[in-house]
Design an enzyme around this catalytic site. Structure first.
Site, PDB file in Angstrom:
ATOM      1  N   GLU A 175       0.832  -1.447  -0.219  1.00 13.56           N
ATOM      2  CA  GLU A 175       0.323   0.317  -0.083  1.00 13.56           C
ATOM      3  C   GLU A 175       0.361   1.347   0.142  1.00 13.56           C
ATOM      4  O   GLU A 175       0.550   2.413  -0.688  1.00 13.56           O
ATOM      5  CB  GLU A 175      -0.795  -0.451   1.137  1.00 13.56           C
ATOM      6  CG  GLU A 175      -2.229   0.925   1.320  1.00 13.56           C
ATOM      7  CD  GLU A 175      -3.380   0.522   2.034  1.00 13.56           C
ATOM      8  OE1 GLU A 175      -3.306  -0.457   1.853  1.00 13.56           O
ATOM      9  OE2 GLU A 175      -3.734   1.127   2.560  1.00 13.56           O
ATOM     10  N   HIS A 192       7.767 -26.597   0.950  1.00 14.05           N
ATOM     11  CA  HIS A 192       7.003 -27.962   0.119  1.00 14.05           C
ATOM     12  C   HIS A 192       6.080 -27.162  -0.868  1.00 14.05           C
ATOM     13  O   HIS A 192       4.847 -27.641  -0.673  1.00 14.05           O
ATOM     14  CB  HIS A 192       6.759 -28.835   1.543  1.00 14.05           C
ATOM     15  CG  HIS A 192       8.113 -29.424   1.751  1.00 14.05           C
ATOM     16  ND1 HIS A 192       8.201 -30.318   1.504  1.00 14.05           N
ATOM     17  CD2 HIS A 192       8.223 -28.780   3.085  1.00 14.05           C
ATOM     18  CE1 HIS A 192       9.118 -30.091   2.578  1.00 14.05           C
ATOM     19  NE2 HIS A 192       9.194 -29.281   3.167  1.00 14.05           N
ATOM     20  N   LYS A 244     -13.400   2.382  -2.026  1.00 10.28           N
ATOM     21  CA  LYS A 244     -13.697   2.527  -0.737  1.00 10.28           C
ATOM     22  C   LYS A 244     -15.242   3.290  -1.098  1.00 10.28           C
ATOM     23  O   LYS A 244     -16.567   3.649  -0.588  1.00 10.28           O
ATOM     24  CB  LYS A 244     -13.180   3.366   0.345  1.00 10.28           C
ATOM     25  CG  LYS A 244     -11.896   2.513   1.516  1.00 10.28           C
ATOM     26  CD  LYS A 244     -11.213   3.410   2.162  1.00 10.28           C
ATOM     27  CE  LYS A 244     -10.213   3.019   3.349  1.00 10.28           C
ATOM     28  NZ  LYS A 244      -9.990   3.680   4.590  1.00 10.28           N
TER      29      LYS A 244
END
Ligand code: PA5
Length: 478
Positions: A304, A333, A447
């Site tokens: 961000e 793995h 937003k």
């Protein structure tokens, strides 16, 4: 005397940053960074250091001063935490992004890995701890199945005081509390928000919630060392004064503008050089379950802060290095195959620990099967550390850039150092990229679109813009 005030102890807890495996001498000239690459950047590095200092001196980067500026608020937090401990069973954070990831990371790092499952006595009398950082209805509903809201304090954390997710959670909780408790509902809500901006501050004052403030110059993702992170930590028995002392210790150790004497600046410099050479991905891989969520916190901080369309001069740059979270040894793995043999597009940062807080012996057994019996007599501690070294080696051999930050132990002091290190590294990288590492216009766009779609007054133009977006073609949905 508290241990964190003892200079010898402090030194024994100093973080180490090992970047040998970023350097051409080790990793080879083709991929590695040469000392002269760093020397060449010296004027730019010095300017970045000067600019950061100037911003700090001008009071724009108050997150850098949090280790020193909060004695009163720390006292208030400690008193509040004590009150909560005496009167409640559960503490729930309602928040998202910078208002949630820090509290989660620090809780996981310092406290027992199954903290909530311990008896209250084994938790030292401290309340159970949850963070609701999503609006998934199943998750919220599941929370209400395991907590008794009459014995719960909810800490609503939002810097802007208007984030839809957090305010929705707040409305749900407030409604439930009011129904159960009537007028005393407000004793179960603590608000942490900006002291003047946003809606929560007004609501909190009108309804009489206990309040903590997020200081100016402390953005969401840089807020773990202010009440956003300190209250949840203190409520769970974490020594917040030691954590702040750790951050101050790191700050003291990164005063030099010479990157060879400044860990976070060197870390950013190497990332900057690597990024310009096509390393678009920054993997963080702690070798400790306790540090797993530090990688989550870092991913937000790095993404961000640095993912930006325009630079400070308004030039389109579309910059940013993509953070990836991994966990040692688990991801050996899964992801390590790609990191070792895949493209040369990554920097891998290992976070290691010298001394784990537990030690487990691997018993002897199956002497007739040497491929199993060789494990006996070692410890899990040796195994995890050996696997970390082995992975570093495999990456080195494959000429994949990697570096290691080592914590002597995981405790409040070292976590304070680590958080501060990564914040300063990010801010310095922002200077090198010439972008604003403290805003998030891309997040704001999402937003605002949410507000518009849900009918928030004042967002009518945004709603019209959204309504004008192209309709989806049916044949593209199969
Ligand atoms: O780092 C940031 O600023 C963001 O991630 C915010 O923390 C996040 O969007 C939540 O915002 P707020 O604290 O205003 O609710």
């Amino acid at each position: 005397m508290s241990r964190y005030k003892d200079k010898t102890w402090q030194e024994s807890m100093r973080l180490r940053f090992d970047f040998n495996n970023m350097m051409a001498e080790y990793i080879g000239e083709e991929q590695g960074i040469e000392r002269k690459d760093i020397e060449k950047l010296r004027p730019k590095l010095e300017k970045a250091a000067e600019d950061l200092k100037a911003k700090r001196d001008a009071g724009e980067l108050q997150w850098m001063d949090l280790p020193y500026t909060q004695s009163e608020v720390v006292a208030d937090i400690l008193a509040t935490a004590e009150y909560i401990k005496e009167n409640f069973d559960t503490f729930v954070v309602l928040g998202i992004g910078g208002s949630a990831l820090g509290p989660i990371a620090v809780q996981q790092a310092i406290n027992h890995l199954h903290y909530n499952e311990l008896s209250k006595e084994k938790r030292g009398g401290y309340p159970r701890f949850y963070v609701v950082d999503n609006v998934d209805p199943e998750r919220m509903s599941a929370l209400f199945d395991v907590i008794d809201i009459e014995k719960t304090v909810f800490n609503v954390i939002t810097k802007s005081g208007s984030t839809s997710e957090t305010m929705s959670q707040f409305l749900i909780v407030r409604d439930m509390l009011k129904e159960k408790l009537g007028d005393s509902y407000n004793e179960h809500i603590i608000a942490t928000t900006d002291s003047s901006k946003g809606n929560l501050i007004k609501i909190a004052k009108d309804e009489g919630f206990k309040l903590f403030y997020i200081p100016d110059g402390v953005g969401g993702r840089y807020s773990e060392l202010c009440p956003v992170g300190l209250l949840p930590a203190a409520v769970c028995g974490i020594d917040i004064e030691e954590m702040l002392a750790g951050a101050a210790f790191m700050d003291e150790n990164c005063k030099s503008s010479n990157v060879f004497e400044n860990g976070p600046y060197m870390a950013a410099t190497l990332q900057y050089i690597a990024f310009n050479a096509g390393k678009n991905v920054s993997v963080m891989m702690p070798y400790a379950d306790s540090l797993k969520f530090i990688a989550d916190w870092y991913a937000q901080l790095w993404a961000e802060s640095l993912g930006k369309e325009v630079d400070r001069d308004g030039k389109l740059v579309y910059t940013g290095q993509t953070p990836v979270k991994a966990l040692g040894v688990t991801d050996q793995h899964s992801q390590i195959q790609l990191y070792t043999e895949g493209p040369f597009d990554k920097v891998i940062t290992f976070i290691g620990v010298d001394r784990y807080r537990a030690s487990i012996d691997i018993p002897h057994g199956y002497g007739d099967i040497p491929a199993v019996s060789f494990l006996g007599g070692h410890t899990l501690n040796e195994l995890i550390k050996t696997e970390q070294m082995a992975t570093e080696y495999a990456l080195l051999k494959a000429q994949k850039l990697n570096r290691t930050i080592t914590l002597p132990e995981v405790n409040e002091f070292t976590i304070g150092q680590l958080l501060y290190f990564l914040e300063v590294e990010t801010a310095f990288m922002g200077e090198l990229l010439n972008i604003n590492a403290f805003d998030q216009p891309g997040v704001e766009e999402g937003k605002n679109a949410t507000y518009a779609m849900l009918g928030r007054p004042g967002y009518e133009d945004k709603k019209a813009e959204l309504d004008g977006r192209p309709k989806k073609r049916e044949e593209y949905i199969i």
